[in-house]
Each structure stands twice: as structure tokens, then as C-alpha cells.
Design a protein around this motif. Structure first.
Motif, PDB file in Angstrom:
ATOM      1  N   ARG A 180       0.830  -1.209   0.000  1.00 26.71           N
ATOM      2  CA  ARG A 180       0.000   0.000   0.000  1.00 26.71           C
ATOM      3  C   ARG A 180       0.862   1.256   0.000  1.00 26.71           C
ATOM      4  O   ARG A 180       0.569   2.225  -0.698  1.00 26.71           O
ATOM      5  N   GLU A 181       1.923   1.237   0.786  1.00 24.37           N
ATOM      6  CA  GLU A 181       2.817   2.391   0.829  1.00 24.37           C
ATOM      7  C   GLU A 181       3.506   2.606  -0.508  1.00 24.37           C
ATOM      8  O   GLU A 181       3.644   3.733  -0.976  1.00 24.37           O
ATOM      9  N   GLU A 229       2.328   1.652  -3.426  1.00 23.19           N
ATOM     10  CA  GLU A 229       1.298   2.137  -4.346  1.00 23.19           C
ATOM     11  C   GLU A 229       1.055   3.632  -4.151  1.00 23.19           C
ATOM     12  O   GLU A 229       0.928   4.385  -5.121  1.00 23.19           O
ATOM     13  N   LYS A 230       0.988   4.072  -2.910  1.00 22.13           N
ATOM     14  CA  LYS A 230       0.783   5.492  -2.624  1.00 22.13           C
ATOM     15  C   LYS A 230       1.945   6.326  -3.154  1.00 22.13           C
ATOM     16  O   LYS A 230       1.741   7.400  -3.730  1.00 22.13           O
ATOM     17  N   GLU A 231       3.177   5.829  -2.989  1.00 22.64           N
ATOM     18  CA  GLU A 231       4.338   6.545  -3.498  1.00 22.64           C
ATOM     19  C   GLU A 231       4.303   6.643  -5.022  1.00 22.64           C
ATOM     20  O   GLU A 231       4.570   7.701  -5.598  1.00 22.64           O
TER      21      GLU A 231
END
Length: 101
Positions: free
Chosen positions: A6-7, A9-11
Motif C-alpha cells: 500500500r505504501e 502504491e501510494k508513493e
């Protein structure tokens, strides 16, 4: 493991958004702003919408099509006063006919 994905993907999404915004800024800086259709063109650069011929003084020499020129404010006011007066007279005549029947 899911948190890491998730991190990441957010980046990645943040990087993509930043790249898209930068690309948009670059394209806006390159292109001149067009406010209206004829505002950025001189009269010598206008082509006819019907046949594509270069127009001369706002009129096409080939087909006769002319460029739209809006009515000036004084003429608009005069037309409004005339139409308003005619409507008022028509209303008075109809009112009189209905009242005296």
C-alpha cells in the motif's frame, strides 16, 4: 506485507500525479492562450469556414461568406426601445378591444 504494498502504491501514485502536473505546466507554458476564435489571428490569417479560402476584409472572395460582427450597443438600445414601444401599443390596443366588447 500488505502495508508495504500500500505504501509503495501510494508513493507511485504520488509520483505519477506529480509528473502529470509538471507535464501540464510545461504544455501550458508552451501553448499560447486562446481567448476567442479570432482574437489571436490577424484579419489576413482568417480562412473561410465553408470553403477554406483566405478571407479578404472579413468576406470570402470565393463563396461570399462573411465573419460575424456583433451589433453595436447603440443599435441594440434603439431596437429594444422600438420593439418595447410596439409591444406596449399592441398591449394597449388589445386591452381596449377586450374592455369595450
Amino acid at each position: 506485507m500488505k502495508k508495504d504494498k500500500r505504501e509503495k502504491e501510494k508513493e507511485i501514485l504520488a509520483q505519477m500525479d506529480e509528473a502529470m502536473q509538471e507535464e501540464t505546466r510545461e504544455t501550458l507554458a508552451e501553448k499560447p492562450k486562446k481567448i476567442g476564435f479570432f482574437k489571436d489571428k490577424t484579419p489576413d490569417e482568417i480562412h473561410c469556414h465553408k470553403c477554406g479560402t483566405l478571407m479578404e476584409n472579413g468576406k470570402c472572395p470565393n463563396c461570399g461568406h462573411t465573419v460575424y460582427v456583433p451589433m453595436d450597443e447603440n443599435k441594440k438600445k434603439t431596437v429594444r426601445w422600438i420593439v418595447g414601444g410596439v409591444c406596449l401599443v399592441a398591449f394597449i390596443i388589445l386591452f381596449a378591444i377586450i374592455q369595450f366588447k
